[in-house]
Design an enzyme around this catalytic site. Structure first.
Site, PDB file in Angstrom:
ATOM      1  N   LYS A  81       0.860  -1.178   0.000  1.00  0.00           N
ATOM      2  CA  LYS A  81       0.000   0.000   0.000  1.00  0.00           C
ATOM      3  C   LYS A  81       0.892   1.222   0.000  1.00  0.00           C
ATOM      4  CE  LYS A  81      -3.673   2.358   2.441  1.00  0.00           C
ATOM      5  NZ  LYS A  81      -4.691   2.262   3.486  1.00  0.00           N
TER       6      LYS A  81
ATOM      7  N   LYS B 207      -2.049  -1.445  -3.991  1.00  0.00           N
ATOM      8  CA  LYS B 207      -2.934  -0.292  -3.948  1.00  0.00           C
ATOM      9  C   LYS B 207      -2.119   0.995  -3.974  1.00  0.00           C
ATOM     10  CE  LYS B 207      -6.067   1.837  -0.723  1.00  0.00           C
ATOM     11  NZ  LYS B 207      -6.546   1.853   0.630  1.00  0.00           N
TER      12      LYS B 207
HETATM   13  C1  PBG Z   1      -7.433   3.377   5.360  1.00  0.00           C
HETATM   14  C2  PBG Z   1      -7.760   3.138   3.952  1.00  0.00           C
HETATM   15  C3  PBG Z   1      -7.590   4.068   2.916  1.00  0.00           C
HETATM   16  C4  PBG Z   1      -8.127   3.492   1.774  1.00  0.00           C
HETATM   17  C5  PBG Z   1      -8.584   2.215   2.114  1.00  0.00           C
HETATM   18  N1  PBG Z   1      -8.329   2.012   3.476  1.00  0.00           N
HETATM   19  C6  PBG Z   1      -7.077   5.462   2.935  1.00  0.00           C
HETATM   20  C7  PBG Z   1      -5.757   5.783   3.460  1.00  0.00           C
HETATM   21  O1  PBG Z   1      -4.876   4.942   3.616  1.00  0.00           O
HETATM   22  O2  PBG Z   1      -5.576   6.971   3.744  1.00  0.00           O
HETATM   23  C8  PBG Z   1      -8.193   4.171   0.437  1.00  0.00           C
HETATM   24  C9  PBG Z   1      -9.200   3.689  -0.530  1.00  0.00           C
HETATM   25  C10 PBG Z   1      -9.471   4.599  -1.661  1.00  0.00           C
HETATM   26  O3  PBG Z   1      -8.824   5.647  -1.857  1.00  0.00           O
HETATM   27  O4  PBG Z   1     -10.390   4.261  -2.415  1.00  0.00           O
HETATM   28  N2  PBG Z   1      -6.595   2.554   6.012  1.00  0.00           N
END
Ligand code: PBG
Length: 336
Positions: A204, A259
Site C-alpha cells: 500500500k 494499492k
Molecule cells: C485506510 C484506507 C484508505 C483506503 C482504504 N483504506 C485510505 C488511506 O490509507 O488513507 C483508500 C481507498 C481509496 O482511496 O479508495 N486505512
C-alpha cells in the site's frame, strides 16, 4: 519490370486474426467477469440514510438498511464480495481508537446483519484505525506524534478479532504496520477462527489518489495535510513491494493486495510473476474520481472505459479488483 514482383508481402499478418469478431474472441487472452469484482462500500449510522460523496459522483454513504438492498443487488449480479468501510461519528473518535474494537460498533453490527441477510456474499472488513482516531492516522501516536508500530498492532488485533467474531469472512489489514498479519493470524488461530481469511494490503503506497476516500469516511478533516509516509510505501519503490508481499505471505496472508491500481500495474505483474498467489488490486477513490470527471464532461466513453480499465487489471495479473465501479461493471457484463 513489375513493381509488384519485387515487393515483399509482410511475413506476419497479425491483422488476419483481428479481421473478424469470432477470431478476435478466440484469441482473447484475458476476460473480465463479475466474479473478478469486489465492491467497496461506505456504511453510515441510522436508517434510510443516503449521503452523496461530493468527490465521488455516483458513490453514496448508506445506512445499513439501504446497504443491504444494494448488497443484495450486487450479489445477484454475481459480485463475490463487498469491502466495508465505516463512517464513524466524530464523538466516537479518540486518541486510542477504542471504538475500533467495540463488539457492537457500526462495522461489527453491519457484518452480523449482512451475513444474516446474505450468507453467500463475502464480507471483507478493513483493519486500520484511521476511521476511529481523532487525528486521522492509521495507528496510535507516541509522544513525538510518530505512529507507534507495536502499540498499534495490539489494537489492530482486537479490531480484527471483533470483526471475525461478528462473522467477517475476510479481514483486510490496510494499516501497513510491521508484523500485523502474523499477529492477527495467531490470534485467529487461538480463537479457533481458522477459516477467517486475511487479505493483506501488502503493498500500500503513500498515495495522493486516496483523497476522495478520506472525504467519504470523514478522516480528511482530522488528518489535515495528510502524511502517511512513515508507514505507507514510497511510490518510487518496486522491489520493496515484493519484500512486503513475501513477508505477509510468510505471516499467514491468504490474499495480497496492491494499492492504488492503475499507476501500479507493474507491481501487480511483478507480484504475480514472482509469488503466484491470489493477487488483488484496488482501483482507488482518486482513480474513480478521475474517470467520473472525464465521463461527466463527455471526454471519455463511460461504459467502454470502465470495462477496459478493469480488464487491464486482469491482463496485469490481478485475480480480482476492488472498484467503486463494481456494480456498474457487473451490470454491463450481464448485458454485453
Ligand atoms: C485506510 C484506507 C484508505 C483506503 C482504504 N483504506 C485510505 C488511506 O490509507 O488513507 C483508500 C481507498 C481509496 O482511496 O479508495 N486505512
Amino acid at each position: 519490370m513489375s513493381f509488384m514482383t519485387t515487393r515483399q508481402f509482410p511475413t506476419s499478418r497479425l491483422r488476419r486474426m483481428r479481421r473478424d469478431d469470432f477470431s478476435r474472441r478466440l484469441m482473447r487472452e484475458h476476460t473480465l467477469t463479475s466474479a473478478d469484482l469486489i465492491w467497496p462500500v461506505f456504511v453510515l449510522e441510522g436508517e434510510g440514510q443516503r449521503e452523496a460523496v461530493a468527490s465521488m459522483p455516483g458513490v453514496d454513504r448508506l445506512s445499513l438498511d439501504l446497504l443491504i438492498e444494494e448488497a443484495r443487488e450486487a450479489f445477484a449480479l454475481g459480485i463475490p464480495a463487498i469491502a466495508l468501510f465505516p463512517v464513524v461519528s466524530k464523538k466516537l473518535k479518540s486518541e486510542l481508537a477504542e471504538e475500533a474494537y467495540n463488539a457492537s460498533g457500526l462495522v461489527q453490527r453491519s457484518v452480523r446483519t449482512l451475513k444474516e441477510a446474505l450468507p453467500g456474499l463475502g464480507i471483507i472488513t478493513d483493519v486500520a484505525l484511521d476511521p476511529y482516531t481523532s487525528h486521522g492516522q492509521d495507528g496510535i501516536l507516541d509522544e513525538a506524534g510518530y505512529v507507534h508500530n507495536d502499540r498499534t498492532v495490539e489494537t489492530l488485533l482486537k479490531q480484527a478479532l471483533s470483526h471475525a467474531e461478528a462473522g467477517a469472512d475476510v479481514v483486510a489489514p490496510s494499516d501497513m504496520m510491521d508484523g500485523r498479519v502474523g499477529s492477527i493470524r495467531q490470534v485467529l488461530e487461538q480463537e479457533q477462527l481458522v477459516n477467517t481469511r486475511i487479505m493483506a494490503y501488502s503493498a500500500k503506497y503513500a498515495s495522493h489518489y486516496y483523497g476522495p476516500f478520506r472525504d467519504a469516511v470523514g478522516s480528511a478533516g482530522n488528518l489535515g495535510r495528510a502524511d502517511k509516509t512513515t508507514y505507507q510505501m514510497d511510490p518510487g519503490n518496486g522491489d520493496e513491494a515484493l519484500h512486503e508481499v513475501a513477508l505477509d505471505l510468510a505471516e499467514g496472508a491468504d490474499m495480497v493486495m496492491i494499492k492504488p491500481g492503475m499507476p501500479y500495474l507493474d507491481v501487480v505483474r511483478r507480484v504475480k510473476d514472482e509469488l503466484r498467489v491470489p493477487t488483488f488490486a484496488y482501483q482507488v477513490s482518486g482513480e474513480y474520481a478521475m474517470h467520473m470527471a472525464a465521463f461527466e464532461n463527455d471526454w471519455l466513453e463511460t461504459d467502454e472505459v470502465i470495462l477496459e480499465s478493469l480488464l487491464c487489471f486482469k491482463r496485469a495479473g490481478a485475480d480480482g479488483v476492488l472498484t467503486y465501479f463494481a456494480k456498474r461493471a457487473a451490470r454491463l457484463l450481464a448485458t454485453s
